[in-house]
Design a protein around this motif. Structure first.
Motif, mmCIF file in Angstrom:
data_model
loop_
_atom_site.group_PDB
_atom_site.id
_atom_site.type_symbol
_atom_site.label_atom_id
_atom_site.label_comp_id
_atom_site.label_asym_id
_atom_site.label_seq_id
_atom_site.Cartn_x
_atom_site.Cartn_y
_atom_site.Cartn_z
ATOM 1 N N ALA A 93 -22.061 -11.501 -4.369
ATOM 2 C CA ALA A 93 -21.201 -12.400 -5.806
ATOM 3 C C ALA A 93 -20.759 -13.345 -5.668
ATOM 4 N N GLU A 94 -20.283 -14.097 -4.707
ATOM 5 C CA GLU A 94 -20.167 -15.092 -4.252
ATOM 6 C C GLU A 94 -21.021 -16.057 -3.892
ATOM 7 N N LYS A 95 -21.902 -15.050 -3.352
ATOM 8 C CA LYS A 95 -23.124 -16.469 -2.766
ATOM 9 C C LYS A 95 -23.915 -16.656 -4.893
ATOM 10 N N VAL A 96 -23.591 -15.660 -5.626
ATOM 11 C CA VAL A 96 -24.316 -16.536 -6.259
ATOM 12 C C VAL A 96 -23.655 -16.669 -7.829
ATOM 13 N N GLY A 97 -22.472 -16.498 -7.784
ATOM 14 C CA GLY A 97 -21.815 -17.393 -8.478
ATOM 15 C C GLY A 97 -20.927 -16.838 -9.180
ATOM 16 N N ILE A 98 -20.179 -15.214 -8.434
ATOM 17 C CA ILE A 98 -19.957 -14.394 -9.536
ATOM 18 C C ILE A 98 -18.536 -14.270 -9.013
ATOM 19 N N THR A 99 -17.278 -14.805 -9.787
ATOM 20 C CA THR A 99 -16.068 -14.181 -9.391
ATOM 21 C C THR A 99 -15.597 -13.636 -9.815
ATOM 22 N N LYS A 100 -15.685 -12.776 -10.711
ATOM 23 C CA LYS A 100 -14.724 -11.934 -11.511
ATOM 24 C C LYS A 100 -15.594 -10.460 -11.066
ATOM 25 N N ALA A 101 -15.134 -9.530 -11.115
ATOM 26 C CA ALA A 101 -15.179 -8.455 -10.903
ATOM 27 C C ALA A 101 -15.636 -7.601 -12.011
ATOM 28 N N PRO A 102 -17.676 -7.581 -12.273
ATOM 29 C CA PRO A 102 -18.255 -6.940 -14.184
ATOM 30 C C PRO A 102 -16.590 -6.146 -14.194
ATOM 31 N N GLU A 103 -16.802 -6.129 -15.628
ATOM 32 C CA GLU A 103 -16.050 -4.857 -16.316
ATOM 33 C C GLU A 103 -17.023 -4.305 -17.773
#
Length: 517
Positions: free
Chosen positions: A177-187
């Motif tokens: 997730a960090e590698k692809v730029g996702i910084t917040k857990a999915p909701e």
């Protein structure tokens, strides 16, 4: 895996015979005295599932046996049967009235044939015994909701093996997730789709190749059941306007199906997933081929532990080991488990006297005491664990599960009122703590099956339930993979109704209305 599998024709034939035999034999039970071992302890016979082949046969297993016999006051004659042939063996054992175990382990939900045998008097009614809190302080604390699934004609005919209500949910590989730029857990559902897409096409492992998928899927369809709840589908059955209906008859179900169809068409899961062996579930995450895991949080934790044990490094920080985020709910909901993982039947042909029944229940009750949970789950102090200065358990983790002295003993534990020893506590790792937090989040929002208690008492479900359920499971898979369209799924739903589904709905609602009254 909580979804029932198709019952093979051989097993159906095997189990029909004992049902007829029980119909004749259940009325005339012997009045002899209970069997005792050479040391004077009562002996019970117990048929259980063997997963390793080393159950209670390892170094120091004799000490484990000595301790549980001393604590329970019961000698156990174990009858281990391999997991891969257990259902077939169950059918054969039920036909052998002269060699019937006192306690038989069942897996998953009660099969139609077990329910039919119960209706014919094959098993003891445990209702009055489980009400005796003085004699059975642990077993008497069963869940009134869960026990409905093991109540036939008003009689409790099995003791269930307790499990977390909130085991099922959403997990993902944190460093991807960090590698692809996702910084917040999915909701939300949209967040999940975005993560699936980026895990597939944005090179989350950083190797410059197009060799990953967002979500791991195999032919086990449990993840699809969980995804459906995000759309408001419900858990197998749902109540609408005071009536219970199967979820595939709701508009929310088709909305969820169309989303999963798009997920497949966009290449976010491997194209051959319906043919991938269920026994490999989790391997794609272990091997770095997928980044999202939807199933029990325990398995998400085990994947995390695999990264630790095998020193799988984070793709964004090679100085750290990769981790999993054990999230749980999406859209504020997740699928509830049935609250159990199998059950124990006490047979009338095995436990011939009331004293036999009491002996069986005495073992099942006392093996749930905290010190026995420690023995079954953690083993022996100085062999598999040590106690720290606070008196808590620190595992050595030097042995595989198959090598431990206590392996197999947990197959005889009901895990209520405790899912784990209340004292001493296990010193938990970061993955343990994350799983516990996810269980708590899931439990608060888990969607239950409102028909569970009625299905166990449904004659129509006993007759056709397994077969017609497979019709919908197969059609769902075909729809997701683009092999049939809306009309094709509607045809499958009609086949479900024509082959007994309409009768099943009517009977379930008769039971539902009677329960309300």
């Amino acid at each position: 895996m909580e979804k029932k599998q198709r019952t093979c024709m051989l097993l159906a034939m095997l189990l029909l015979v004992p049902a007829l035999v029980f119909a004749q034999g259940g009325k005339d039970q012997a009045k002899g005295s209970a069997v005792t071992g050479g040391d004077g302890k009562p002996t019970i016979t117990f048929m259980v599932t063997a997963f390793y082949g080393t159950e209670l046969k390892n170094e120091y297993s004799d000490e484990v046996i000595r301790r549980y016999e001393e604590h329970t006051g019961i000698h156990v004659d174990w009858r281990w049967e391999n997991n891969d042939v257990y259902k077939e063996k169950l059918g054969l054992v039920l036909m052998d009235r002269n060699n019937m175990p006192m306690i038989i382990t069942g897996s998953g939900e009660m099969s139609a044939n077990v329910v039919d045998a119960a209706k014919k008097g094959a098993f003891w009614d445990l209702t009055p015994y489980l009400a005796d809190a003085a004699r059975f302080p642990n077993l008497s604390q069963y869940s009134r909701d869960v026990i409905k699934s093991f109540t036939v004609d008003g009689k409790i005919i099995a003791v269930y093996r307790g499990r977390q209500i909130g085991r099922l949910g959403f997990s993902y590989r944190t460093d991807w997730a960090e590698k692809v730029g996702i910084t917040k857990a999915p909701e939300t559902i949209e967040d999940v789709y975005d993560m699936m897409y980026k895990f597939t096409y944005n090179d989350p492992d950083g190797n410059g190749k197009n060799d990953t998928y967002g979500l791991e899927l195999v032919k086990y369809v449990g993840p699809l059941d969980i995804i459906q709840t995000w759309f408001g589908v419900g858990n197998e059955w749902v109540e609408k306007d005071g009536k219970l209906i199967p979820v595939h008859q709701t508009p929310e179900f088709m909305t969820a199906l169309r989303w999963m169809r798009k997920m497949y068409a966009d290449g976010l899961v491997r194209p051959d997933w319906p043919s991938v062996d269920s026994g490999t579930f989790g391997d794609a995450l272990r091997k770095g081929q997928a980044g999202i895991f939807i199933d029990v949080m325990d398995s998400g934790k085990r994947i995390w532990n695999y990264y630790k044990q095998n020193d799988i490094r984070s793709v964004v920080n090679p100085d750290q080991v990769a981790t999993m985020t054990l999230l749980g709910p999406i859209e504020g909901v997740t699928l509830a488990t049935s609250g159990h993982n199998g059950y124990y039947l006490i047979t009338k042909d095995g436990a011939k006297t009331e004293q036999d029944v009491i002996n069986c229940l005495t073992y099942l009750d006392r093996i749930n005491d905290p010190e026995m949970l420690v023995l079954a789950d953690y083993g022996l102090e100085g062999v598999t664990y040590e106690l720290n200065a606070d008196g808590d358990i620190v595992m050595y983790n030097k042995l595989t599960v198959a090598q431990t002295p206590q392996v197999g003993l947990n197959q005889s534990i009901t895990y209520f009122p405790y899912l784990e020893s209340p004292k001493p506590h296990l010193v938990k790792t970061d993955s343990d703590l994350a799983a516990d937090a996810a269980f708590a989040r899931n439990k608060a929002v888990a969607v239950f099956n409102p028909a569970l208690g009625y299905l166990a008492n449904s004659s129509v479900n006993a007759e056709v339930g397994t077969d017609i359920e497979q019709i919908i499971d197969d059609a769902r898979t075909q729809y997701v993979c683009g092999l049939i369209d809306d009309a094709g799924f509607a045809a499958a739903a009609k086949a479900w109704a024509d082959r007994g589904g309409t009768r099943l709905i009517a009977e379930i609602n008769q039971l539902h209305q009677a329960a309300k009254k």
